[in-house]
Design an enzyme around this catalytic site. Structure first.
Site, PDB file in Angstrom:
ATOM      1  N   CYS A  45       0.825  -1.208   0.000  1.00  0.00           N
ATOM      2  CA  CYS A  45       0.000   0.000   0.000  1.00  0.00           C
ATOM      3  C   CYS A  45       0.858   1.256   0.000  1.00  0.00           C
ATOM      4  CB  CYS A  45      -0.917  -0.022   1.220  1.00  0.00           C
ATOM      5  SG  CYS A  45      -1.623   1.574   1.638  1.00  0.00           S
ATOM      6  N   LYS A  54      -1.996   6.903  -6.103  1.00  0.00           N
ATOM      7  CA  LYS A  54      -2.868   8.089  -5.973  1.00  0.00           C
ATOM      8  C   LYS A  54      -2.059   9.357  -6.110  1.00  0.00           C
ATOM      9  CE  LYS A  54      -5.433   4.749  -5.121  1.00  0.00           C
ATOM     10  NZ  LYS A  54      -4.980   3.542  -5.767  1.00  0.00           N
ATOM     11  N   GLY A 181      -9.493  -3.641 -14.473  1.00  0.00           N
ATOM     12  CA  GLY A 181      -9.994  -3.570 -13.105  1.00  0.00           C
ATOM     13  C   GLY A 181      -9.542  -2.253 -12.487  1.00  0.00           C
ATOM     14  N   GLY A 267      -4.915  -8.565 -11.584  1.00  0.00           N
ATOM     15  CA  GLY A 267      -5.193  -9.041 -10.242  1.00  0.00           C
ATOM     16  C   GLY A 267      -3.914  -9.294  -9.462  1.00  0.00           C
ATOM     17  N   ARG A 268      -4.098  -9.634  -8.189  1.00  0.00           N
ATOM     18  CA  ARG A 268      -2.952  -9.903  -7.305  1.00  0.00           C
ATOM     19  C   ARG A 268      -3.147 -11.264  -6.661  1.00  0.00           C
ATOM     20  NH1 ARG A 268       0.130  -5.461  -6.116  1.00  0.00           N
ATOM     21  NH2 ARG A 268       0.842  -6.469  -4.210  1.00  0.00           N
ATOM     22  N   ALA A 316      -6.648  -2.053   1.386  1.00  0.00           N
ATOM     23  CA  ALA A 316      -5.899  -1.765   2.610  1.00  0.00           C
ATOM     24  C   ALA A 316      -6.855  -1.607   3.800  1.00  0.00           C
ATOM     25  CB  ALA A 316      -5.076  -0.495   2.421  1.00  0.00           C
ATOM     26  N   HIS A 445     -24.757  23.580   1.330  1.00  0.00           N
ATOM     27  CA  HIS A 445     -24.866  24.145  -0.026  1.00  0.00           C
ATOM     28  C   HIS A 445     -23.852  25.263  -0.204  1.00  0.00           C
ATOM     29  CE1 HIS A 445     -26.724  25.595  -3.724  1.00  0.00           C
ATOM     30  NE2 HIS A 445     -26.591  26.823  -3.228  1.00  0.00           N
TER      31      HIS A 445
END
Ligand code: NAD
Length: 466
Positions: A45, A54, A181, A267-268, A316, A445
């Protein structure tokens, strides 16, 4: 050489999110804790996954913002990317978090052993330097590694997995991403925004498997508009590297494409190889996942497994939750098991995706009679202000006998900052709330979250806007 065994209340194998969360939580409860880590605490992670990915997606967002600044009357030259600088910034963020985590573990008096741990019978953990630790309880948290596919051996130059992409100093000019994915879509989005010509090859008929069809449609439309060529329902059969650099990827019915790099994101797989010595009752399934019950207990008394090593969502935050369940069980505190059907999911591609609970299709398949409502971000003031109007919020609720929307079964979002908006949807689904209850709550708002509020209000039978 076998050294004298040291005893701890808990020995954790693996210092990723599952492992370090277990260690911190247990140490916070006053237990003596050791963590055995072969690389760096923080795990996939922090070093090769969520955080660096990210961070690069944020680089892409800055690039888009600068590119569109003229619309706001802010004049600037067309942006260009110096990815080596982005790489340095990413590393700074990662290293700062890493330092913080190490400090936190030190302050909680957690002993970190460097090396590869292996579980032996009798709740002993042997490290590859010969050190043996004894524990009252052991938590296995060795995580996962990228899956690869035959014919695409990872070389770090042409064929890359997330591990290699996140360490690049320079982006390729063109790339094929295999697998659409979460990882595939995040990388495709980031690379495309930064000028890479991207083609995605997905074996299933739809990208983002597991996501609601309306959300997938939003992402598919946006990717198409930005020039990402998403090919679904295609099989890849191999690739032929070229002398001049790059490679030709073979796929589908005799089709091919020549690109600089191939990103494999299919995938992992759990990292359980070599983790268990003979003579423990820990069971591993045919895919390599350690088998556990709802309290993360393995077949061996006093041995637990959490995180990507077990066959639960590879997120994570699910690892964190499982770590707490395992430690509470060790403490005899009767934990509530993780409700895997209702965990939050966040995918940080552009537009972002966030959801919790059942998709419309999954709800119907499960036998529910449903009521759904979708509201777009297009009419939302804040979305117009930030210049990000694509996307929607969709709510799936159980249809009550009177035909009205009852318990909220799922909330699905695609659009601006939805990963930061999921919180109240997560609470609504997990509290088994109804639209009547949620609609009575006020949304500030102007905010993006008014779309969620409006969707709920509309489900009560009378909305403000529709
Ligand atoms: P994934 O399972 O989410 O997606 C893999 C995709 O590859 C699927 O769509 C699958 O159909 C496709 N695929 C498999 N074999 C293929 C083949 N031979 N050819 C073409 N397509 C093929 O896996 P991932 O995206 O690699 O991510 C791994 C794990 O990490 C997942 O569990 C994911 O949820 C998690 N993750 C989550 C996030 C997030 O939530 N933001 C981000 C990264 C990773």
């Amino acid at each position: 050489m076998v050294r004298t065994a040291q005893h701890f209340d808990i020995v954790v194998i693996g210092g990723g999110p599952g492992g370090y969360a277990a260690a911190l939580y247990a140490a916070g409860a006053g237990l003596s804790v050791a963590v055995v880590e072969k690389d760096k605490v923080g795990g996939t992670c922090l070093h090769r996954g969520c955080i660096p990915a990210k961070e690069f997606l944020e680089t892409a967002s800055v690039f888009r913002t600068v590119g569109g600044a003229g619309d706001f009357g802010v004049q600037s030259a067309a942006p260009t990317i110096e990815f080596s600088v982005s790489q340095l910034r990413k590393q700074k963020v990662v290293d700062q978090l890493w330092k913080g985590l190490q400090g936190l573990m030190k302050r909680r008096k957690i002993t970190v052993f460097a090396g590869t741990g292996r579980l032996r019978a009798g709740r002993k953990v042997e490290i590859d330097d010969g050190t043996v630790l004894e524990a009252t309880s052991v938590i296995l948290a060795s995580g996962s590694v990228p899956r690869t596919i035959p014919g695409f051996e990872v070389d770090g130059q042409i064929v890359l997995t997330s591990d290699e992409v996140l360490a690049l100093d320079r982006l390729p000019g063109t790339a094929v991403v295999i697998g659409a994915g979460a990882i595939g879509c995040e990388f495709a989005s980031m690379m495309s925004d930064l000028g890479v010509q991207v083609t995605m090859l997905e074996a299933l008929p739809k990208m983002l498997p597991g996501c609601d069809a309306d959300v997938v449609a939003v992402v598919a439309r946006s990717f198409k508009k930005r020039g990402i060529d998403v090919r679904v329902g295609v099989q890849v059969s191999g690739h032929k590297p070229l002398d001049a650099g790059g490679t030709t990827v073979l796929f589908g019915d005799g089709e091919q494409i020549t690109v600089d790099a191939v990103v494999v994101s299919v995938g992992r797989r759990p990292l359980s190889d070599g983790l268990l010595d003979e003579g423990t009752a820990v069971e591993v399934d045919e895919r390599g996942f350690v088998q556990v019950d709802e309290f993360c207990r393995t077949g061996e008394a006093g041995v637990y497994a959490v995180g990507d090593l077990v066959a639960t969502p590879q997120l994570a935050h699910v690892g964190f939750a499982e770590a707490i369940v395992a430690v509470k069980d060790i403490l005899g505190e009767a934990p509530v098991p993780v409700d895997y059907a209702n965990v939050p999911w966040c995918i940080y591609c552009h537009p972002e995706v966030a959801f919790v609970g059942l998709t419309e299709q999954a709800a119907v398949d499960a036998g529910f009679d449903v009521v759904t409502k979708k509201d777009p971000f297009a009419g939302n003031g804040r979305a117009m202000i930030v210049g990000e109007t694509e996307g929607l919020v969709k709510v799936v609720a159980e249809k009550d006998a009177d035909g009205r929307a009852g318990r909220i079964l799922g909330v699905h979002m695609a659009g601006p900052w939805v990963t930061e908006q999921l919180g109240q949807a997560y609470l609504a689904v997990n509290w088994e709330a109804t639209p009547d209850e949620v609609a009575a709550l006020i949304q500030p708002h102007p905010t993006l979250s008014e779309v969620f509020g409006e969707t709920m209000l509309a489900l009560t039978g009378r909305g403000l806007h529709a």
